[in-house]
Design a protein around this motif. Structure first.
Motif, PDB file in Angstrom:
ATOM      1  N   ILE A  32       0.840  -1.205   0.000  1.00 44.92           N
ATOM      2  CA  ILE A  32       0.000   0.000   0.000  1.00 44.92           C
ATOM      3  C   ILE A  32       0.873   1.252   0.000  1.00 44.92           C
ATOM      4  CG2 ILE A  32      -1.654   1.346   1.353  1.00 44.92           C
ATOM      5  CD1 ILE A  32      -2.807  -1.343   2.347  1.00 44.92           C
ATOM      6  N   ALA A  33       1.899   1.252   0.824  1.00 45.95           N
ATOM      7  CA  ALA A  33       2.778   2.425   0.930  1.00 45.95           C
ATOM      8  C   ALA A  33       3.513   2.715  -0.369  1.00 45.95           C
ATOM      9  CB  ALA A  33       3.777   2.223   2.065  1.00 45.95           C
ATOM     10  N   HIS A  34       3.757   1.692  -1.174  1.00 42.26           N
ATOM     11  CA  HIS A  34       4.486   1.856  -2.439  1.00 42.26           C
ATOM     12  C   HIS A  34       3.580   1.591  -3.642  1.00 42.26           C
ATOM     13  CE1 HIS A  34       7.743   1.084   0.496  1.00 42.26           C
ATOM     14  NE2 HIS A  34       8.489   1.839  -0.288  1.00 42.26           N
ATOM     15  N   SER A  35       2.281   1.754  -3.465  1.00 45.61           N
ATOM     16  CA  SER A  35       1.328   1.298  -4.483  1.00 45.61           C
ATOM     17  C   SER A  35       1.521   1.992  -5.827  1.00 45.61           C
ATOM     18  CB  SER A  35      -0.105   1.482  -3.990  1.00 45.61           C
ATOM     19  OG  SER A  35      -0.371   2.833  -3.678  1.00 45.61           O
ATOM     20  N   GLU A  36       1.762   3.283  -5.830  1.00 46.69           N
ATOM     21  CA  GLU A  36       1.891   3.975  -7.107  1.00 46.69           C
ATOM     22  C   GLU A  36       3.180   3.568  -7.820  1.00 46.69           C
ATOM     23  OE1 GLU A  36       0.595   6.461 -10.227  1.00 46.69           O
ATOM     24  OE2 GLU A  36      -0.410   5.541  -8.509  1.00 46.69           O
ATOM     25  N   THR A  37       4.253   3.421  -7.091  1.00 53.58           N
ATOM     26  CA  THR A  37       5.509   2.958  -7.696  1.00 53.58           C
ATOM     27  C   THR A  37       5.342   1.567  -8.277  1.00 53.58           C
ATOM     28  OG1 THR A  37       6.821   4.285  -6.161  1.00 53.58           O
ATOM     29  CG2 THR A  37       7.937   2.465  -7.256  1.00 53.58           C
ATOM     30  N   LEU A  38       4.684   0.691  -7.539  1.00 52.98           N
ATOM     31  CA  LEU A  38       4.481  -0.676  -8.020  1.00 52.98           C
ATOM     32  C   LEU A  38       3.561  -0.710  -9.239  1.00 52.98           C
ATOM     33  CD1 LEU A  38       4.133  -2.443  -4.562  1.00 52.98           C
ATOM     34  CD2 LEU A  38       6.032  -2.693  -6.168  1.00 52.98           C
ATOM     35  N   ALA A  39       2.546   0.141  -9.242  1.00 50.16           N
ATOM     36  CA  ALA A  39       1.657   0.194 -10.410  1.00 50.16           C
ATOM     37  C   ALA A  39       2.420   0.640 -11.653  1.00 50.16           C
ATOM     38  CB  ALA A  39       0.487   1.129 -10.130  1.00 50.16           C
ATOM     39  N   ARG A  40       3.282   1.617 -11.494  1.00 49.64           N
ATOM     40  CA  ARG A  40       4.090   2.073 -12.626  1.00 49.64           C
ATOM     41  C   ARG A  40       5.041   0.975 -13.099  1.00 49.64           C
ATOM     42  NH1 ARG A  40       3.642   7.468 -13.586  1.00 49.64           N
ATOM     43  NH2 ARG A  40       5.614   7.546 -14.704  1.00 49.64           N
ATOM     44  N   LEU A  41       5.518   0.173 -12.164  1.00 50.36           N
ATOM     45  CA  LEU A  41       6.373  -0.951 -12.545  1.00 50.36           C
ATOM     46  C   LEU A  41       5.598  -1.969 -13.372  1.00 50.36           C
ATOM     47  CD1 LEU A  41       8.989  -2.565 -12.414  1.00 50.36           C
ATOM     48  CD2 LEU A  41       8.259  -3.434 -10.180  1.00 50.36           C
ATOM     49  N   VAL A  42       4.367  -2.274 -12.962  1.00 60.22           N
ATOM     50  CA  VAL A  42       3.533  -3.191 -13.740  1.00 60.22           C
ATOM     51  C   VAL A  42       3.365  -2.669 -15.161  1.00 60.22           C
ATOM     52  CG1 VAL A  42       1.208  -4.124 -13.997  1.00 60.22           C
ATOM     53  CG2 VAL A  42       2.295  -4.137 -11.752  1.00 60.22           C
ATOM     54  N   THR A  43       3.030  -1.402 -15.303  1.00 61.58           N
ATOM     55  CA  THR A  43       2.836  -0.819 -16.630  1.00 61.58           C
ATOM     56  C   THR A  43       4.131  -0.818 -17.425  1.00 61.58           C
ATOM     57  OG1 THR A  43       0.997   0.559 -15.890  1.00 61.58           O
ATOM     58  CG2 THR A  43       2.183   1.292 -17.849  1.00 61.58           C
ATOM     59  N   LEU A  44       5.215  -0.517 -16.754  1.00 64.02           N
ATOM     60  CA  LEU A  44       6.510  -0.415 -17.435  1.00 64.02           C
ATOM     61  C   LEU A  44       6.931  -1.748 -18.041  1.00 64.02           C
ATOM     62  CD1 LEU A  44       8.728   1.805 -17.824  1.00 64.02           C
ATOM     63  CD2 LEU A  44       9.874   0.822 -15.831  1.00 64.02           C
ATOM     64  N   GLU A  45       6.745  -2.841 -17.316  1.00 65.18           N
ATOM     65  CA  GLU A  45       7.241  -4.122 -17.823  1.00 65.18           C
ATOM     66  C   GLU A  45       6.172  -4.967 -18.512  1.00 65.18           C
ATOM     67  OE1 GLU A  45       8.950  -6.637 -14.855  1.00 65.18           O
ATOM     68  OE2 GLU A  45       7.152  -6.770 -13.623  1.00 65.18           O
TER      69      GLU A  45
END
Length: 489
Positions: A87-100
């Protein structure tokens, strides 16, 4: 270690995570990881070996007795801590999903939300690991049935939901007392490594959660064949599932395989056509059609087929395609190979007599000159033996076939080797009641689009798999049963 701060800014170095230590890529061959929207290399991962796989299995095996000895509520507390870190890193992780992976950022945010849901639901089951006491036929005796972890769980996941599929398996495996070894798919490996980093920061003991990278036919096969593998859980293609089935046969491995699908989408004459069209578009084109429960073949009552196809085609044509970091409906396909595969099956379908109602196809010009783009395509076929009906497309191609009644639709729907999901739109209570008995699959959506509930049970029949995930039945699948005959004489 894996650096979340490097996402979208620098080259991502994907070291493996084994026994609580980040294993350097020094002196190893590497696999380049591509952004499917731009074809740029965003980072590299270690091209792991069978030895790497076995090292991870041994680490998990050593850690498992101590992990299982902890009260389940303590194991769950760490899984909850991992969910809070997500949850604390949710936006970073979402961008990672999109990136890869390439799905639009809004959909990637939904995937990270699913990660949290999977982990917290599993943690909430910590006090629900139950057994039974059964009356014996003998005097002064009870029969006790207990549940025990398998030991080391091997997790193999597909590239279409790299974060959610890992969490879907990781949460229940750990809460039930197993340790976990994940093979992060070589196309989308960084989500699994990011989860490992967060687990390490959350204080997971060494060896409880390990992530190996490399190629499935090397690393994955070694993991499956290892005598230390107590349970193998895999989400992927039916082809890959068959290979794992063979690899685990000699040792009679316990397997849970969630494989391909060819979901029928049936619309009857009395259906709410606008609702059916909206659901069909969502179920076909979300994540560029790269979902195992996708609307793969539409069976439309001849009385409403023209109206439905006109509205469906217009809606498909209106979908926006582009940079997945922006507000678009569709991003790229995950790879050039996947684009070629979809184009090839469409070509064979047309050669077989399919009529193209919306010619989307491969996009290669202008802003689509780089990346792996396939626009929404709609075709109508004349029979139930077209390649577009028989084979899983796994892309943004919608196939329609007219039927005269529901019996014909059910017969066509069941004429397949797959049995994962099915859809039916009708306002007839009689037909709604018939559907679960008539449709030969593990999951049915009646008057709604796809999307499983965490408390349900996601399972396939036939060549769509073995076992299942989610809910109390999925959670229980990470435990094996032991019977004790307690006689006090």
């Amino acid at each position: 270690m894996f650096d979340l701060n490097a996402i979208g800014k620098d080259h991502i170095d994907g070291e493996m995570f084994i026994d609580g230590v980040w294993v350097s890529n020094d002196a190893r061959s590497v696999i380049a990881v591509e952004n499917p929207a731009t074809e740029e290399i965003i980072g590299t991962i270690a091209d792991g070996s069978a030895d790497d796989a076995l090292a991870a299995m041994e680490a998990a095996h050593r850690a498992q007795p101590r992990w299982a000895a902890r009260p389940a509520i303590e194991r769950a507390a760490l899984v909850t801590k991992l969910a809070d870190a997500v949850i604390a890193h949710s936006e970073t992780l979402a961008r990672l999903v999109t990136l890869e992976q390439g799905k639009p950022l809004a959909q990637a945010r939904g995937e990270i939300g699913a990660v949290v849901t999977f982990l917290k639901y599993a943690a909430g089951n910590a006090r629900r690991i139950e057994g039974d006491i059964i009356t014996s036929d003998n005097p002064n005796e009870e029969i006790h049935i207990r549940r025990h972890p398998y030991g080391v769980v091997v997790g193999l996941t597909s590239w279409n939901y790299p974060a959610a599929l890992a969490a879907r398996k990781l949460g229940p495996a750990l809460v039930t007392g197993n340790t976990f070894v994940l093979l992060a798919h070589e196309i989308t490996p960084f989500c699994g490594l990011a989860l490992a980093q967060l687990a390490q920061e959350a204080g997971f003991p060494a060896g409880v959660f390990n992530v190996v990278t490399g190629r499935g036919r090397v690393v994955g096969q070694a993991m499956v064949e290892s005598p230390l593998a107590g349970l193998v859980t895999m989400t992927g293609s039916t082809r890959a599932g068959r290979e794992i089935y063979r690899a685990g046969a000699d040792a009679i491995k316990v397997l849970r395989l969630e494989l391909g699908g060819k979901a029928p989408f049936i619309v009857m004459q009395d259906a709410d056509i606008d609702a059916a069209v909206k659901a069909a578009v969502t179920a076909r084109f979300t994540n560029s059609g790269q979902i195992c429960t996708c609307n793969e073949r539409m069976y439309l009552h001849s009385g409403i087929a023209d109206e439905f196809l006109a509205k469906f085609t217009a809606s498909a044509k209106a979908l926006t395609i582009g940079d997945p970091m922006t507000d678009v409906d569709m991003g790229p396909k995950v790879s050039g190979f996947e684009v070629e595969k979809v184009a090839e099956i469409v070509a064979r379908g047309v050669a077989h007599g399919a009529e193209v109602l919306l010619e989307g196809g491969v996009l290669t010009e202008g802003k689509y000159a780089k990346g792996h783009w396939y626009a929404p395509t709609v075709v109508e076929v004349k029979n139930n033996v077209s390649p577009l009906i028989r084979e899983e497309v796994f892309g943004p191609v919608a196939t329609a076939l007219r039927v005269d009644d529901l019996d014909e639709a059910f017969a066509y729907a069941n004429d397949t080797d797959f049995g994962l999901s099915a859809y039916l739109f009708t306002n007839s209570l009689k037909d709604i009641a018939r559907a679960p008995y008539a449709l030969k699959c593990g999951e049915i959506y009646l008057n709604r689009t796809n999307g499983e509930a965490i408390q349900g049970f996601h399972t396939g029949w036939g060549q769509s798999g073995l076992g299942g995930e989610d809910g109390k039945y999925g959670f229980d699948g990470y435990l094996r049963k032991q019977t004790t005959y307690l006689n006090w004489g």
